[in-house]
Write a protein that holds these residues in place. Sequence first.
Motif, PDB file in Angstrom:
ATOM      1  N   THR A 146       0.831  -1.208   0.000  1.00  0.00           N
ATOM      2  CA  THR A 146       0.000   0.000   0.000  1.00  0.00           C
ATOM      3  C   THR A 146       0.860   1.249   0.000  1.00  0.00           C
ATOM      4  O   THR A 146       0.568   2.233  -0.713  1.00  0.00           O
ATOM      5  CB  THR A 146      -0.931   0.001   1.222  1.00  0.00           C
ATOM      6  OG1 THR A 146      -1.763  -1.165   1.175  1.00  0.00           O
ATOM      7  CG2 THR A 146      -1.806   1.244   1.241  1.00  0.00           C
ATOM      8  N   ALA A 413     -13.105  -0.749   5.775  1.00  0.00           N
ATOM      9  CA  ALA A 413     -12.279   0.271   5.133  1.00  0.00           C
ATOM     10  C   ALA A 413     -12.433   1.598   5.860  1.00  0.00           C
ATOM     11  O   ALA A 413     -13.470   1.880   6.480  1.00  0.00           O
ATOM     12  CB  ALA A 413     -12.668   0.415   3.671  1.00  0.00           C
ATOM     13  N   GLN A 414     -11.407   2.426   5.794  1.00  0.00           N
ATOM     14  CA  GLN A 414     -11.475   3.723   6.455  1.00  0.00           C
ATOM     15  C   GLN A 414     -12.611   4.581   5.896  1.00  0.00           C
ATOM     16  O   GLN A 414     -13.243   5.343   6.638  1.00  0.00           O
ATOM     17  CB  GLN A 414     -10.137   4.451   6.305  1.00  0.00           C
ATOM     18  CG  GLN A 414      -9.016   3.817   7.113  1.00  0.00           C
ATOM     19  CD  GLN A 414      -7.683   4.512   6.940  1.00  0.00           C
ATOM     20  OE1 GLN A 414      -7.566   5.463   6.178  1.00  0.00           O
ATOM     21  NE2 GLN A 414      -6.664   4.019   7.637  1.00  0.00           N
ATOM     22  N   ALA A 415     -12.898   4.442   4.613  1.00  0.00           N
ATOM     23  CA  ALA A 415     -13.987   5.209   4.016  1.00  0.00           C
ATOM     24  C   ALA A 415     -15.339   4.840   4.611  1.00  0.00           C
ATOM     25  O   ALA A 415     -16.278   5.641   4.593  1.00  0.00           O
ATOM     26  CB  ALA A 415     -14.009   4.988   2.499  1.00  0.00           C
ATOM     27  N   ALA A 416     -15.430   3.620   5.165  1.00  0.00           N
ATOM     28  CA  ALA A 416     -16.673   3.158   5.789  1.00  0.00           C
ATOM     29  C   ALA A 416     -16.668   3.407   7.298  1.00  0.00           C
ATOM     30  O   ALA A 416     -17.523   2.893   8.018  1.00  0.00           O
ATOM     31  CB  ALA A 416     -16.871   1.681   5.495  1.00  0.00           C
ATOM     32  N   GLY A 417     -15.706   4.149   7.775  1.00  0.00           N
ATOM     33  CA  GLY A 417     -15.643   4.459   9.198  1.00  0.00           C
ATOM     34  C   GLY A 417     -14.856   3.458  10.017  1.00  0.00           C
ATOM     35  O   GLY A 417     -14.847   3.535  11.243  1.00  0.00           O
ATOM     36  N   GLY A 420      -9.428   0.363   8.923  1.00  0.00           N
ATOM     37  CA  GLY A 420      -8.608  -0.050   7.803  1.00  0.00           C
ATOM     38  C   GLY A 420      -7.783  -1.263   8.172  1.00  0.00           C
ATOM     39  O   GLY A 420      -7.378  -1.424   9.323  1.00  0.00           O
ATOM     40  N   PRO A 425      -5.904   2.018   4.015  1.00  0.00           N
ATOM     41  CA  PRO A 425      -7.267   2.558   3.905  1.00  0.00           C
ATOM     42  C   PRO A 425      -8.308   1.502   3.556  1.00  0.00           C
ATOM     43  O   PRO A 425      -9.513   1.802   3.552  1.00  0.00           O
ATOM     44  CB  PRO A 425      -7.149   3.575   2.760  1.00  0.00           C
ATOM     45  CG  PRO A 425      -5.687   3.794   2.541  1.00  0.00           C
ATOM     46  CD  PRO A 425      -5.025   2.518   2.948  1.00  0.00           C
ATOM     47  N   PHE A 426      -7.896   0.283   3.258  1.00  0.00           N
ATOM     48  CA  PHE A 426      -8.787  -0.707   2.675  1.00  0.00           C
ATOM     49  C   PHE A 426      -9.325  -1.702   3.713  1.00  0.00           C
ATOM     50  O   PHE A 426      -8.823  -1.802   4.820  1.00  0.00           O
ATOM     51  CB  PHE A 426      -8.055  -1.447   1.554  1.00  0.00           C
ATOM     52  CG  PHE A 426      -7.330  -0.536   0.612  1.00  0.00           C
ATOM     53  CD1 PHE A 426      -8.033   0.404  -0.134  1.00  0.00           C
ATOM     54  CD2 PHE A 426      -5.944  -0.574   0.508  1.00  0.00           C
ATOM     55  CE1 PHE A 426      -7.373   1.273  -0.997  1.00  0.00           C
ATOM     56  CE2 PHE A 426      -5.271   0.290  -0.340  1.00  0.00           C
ATOM     57  CZ  PHE A 426      -5.980   1.226  -1.094  1.00  0.00           C
TER      58      PHE A 426
END
Length: 447
Positions: A146, A413-417, A420, A425-426
């Motif tokens: 990453t 994932a970090q985008a989903a709160g 990660g 971030p995944f």
Amino acid sequence: MKKVLATAIAIVATTSAWAGGLVTNTNQSIAFDRMFARGATSEIDAVFSNPAGTAFNEHEGFTLSLNIQSAFQTRNVLSTFEAPFLAPDAQTKKYEGKATAPFIPSVYAMYKKNNWVFQGGFAIVGGGGKCSYNNGLPMFDDAIMTGIYAKTAAAGMPIIPSMYDLGSSMKGTQYIFGLQLGASYKFNEHFSGHLGLRVNYYSGKYEGYAKAIMGETPLASIDLDCRQKGWGVTPIVGLNYKVGPLTLAAKYEFKTKITIKNDTKKLDCAPADFESALADYKDGVKTPNDIPAILYVAAGYEILPKKLRAAVEYHFYDDKNACMAHDKQKLLKRGTNEFLAGVEWDITRMFTVSAGGQVTRYGLTDDYQSQTAFTCNSYSIGFGGAINITPKLKLNLAYFWTTYSDYTKVCAAQAAGGPGYCGTPFAGTDVYSRSNKVVGIGLDYKF
């Protein structure tokens, strides 16, 4: 990425490789391996399992016990890393760890004179032996992949894993050697007590590397060789109550404060800024590594006099109040509960057979579990026997295995709160699995 790589070099062998709590081994004799519930015995192995009970041993004089065990364990991580730069069929990989301890010695001795018993012992009371991940760990590989991708993508020329070779390996050794001394006294025909202590010496060694190479150019690398040492003293008290065929016993080991110190032979990183993230492993750094307080309570009953015996037992390991690096113990829900039962039958004066079981339940949480230090709830079954070669010499033989429940840890994932996976971030998922087998042989001799 730096934080994850620091964690990746963490202790591989922190969890026990044998029966017991998170860092404590209780299978300290072959008699234990073949019966488990030995907390109400008065035989020579009681020096460890029920020191107050030695005062009810029938032999006047000196008794010696030599025990050798071999343990073989696997610790595997099935990793699924949902990174967009990996093809779906490349996202899941199994990382296999093997922990071996081919020679686990323990020695016990006691001298009984009337109501007094003076006793001592040596054993490996904690640690996980040797563990190797020859193909690395996800927290190495995924963090490096990453980091390389993110850095090169920002420069407009993304480098993906298929463009370079990535290799990593991790090996760890951890032992806690214990030298125990104490005395027991029989107050009357029913009651005895014990006071003692154990000096514990911690020895650990950790070697690991990770390297990503494209052509002849290293993109990232880490190389570590760190030794750790420390020591602490455990006060021990015990009580034993016997009436007729019934024995009730208890032992309490106080918390042992141990601080381990690094003797680092190598700590090389590229890029160099990785080194600041590996501060915990620099030469001279000190880290807490306490042995928890432990309560043992047992009941034994002689069903047929001098013929058939059974016992049940309970252990509590106060892991949540034993200091670990970065206060990791606070991530546990509670300490460890352990339940044991066993039966022993003297078929003849020469031959004895026994069997037993143990159930261990930890206070685990996802935040506590990591790829380098994970454990799983388990149950163990053991069996074996003893041969009275002569009235003074006994041979003990045993085998036991442990069956573990897989532990699944999911990271959004970090985008989903979520946090990660491995600091990336995944999203990702780990399935932790273990296995354990122990075989042992020992000799008891009455002088």
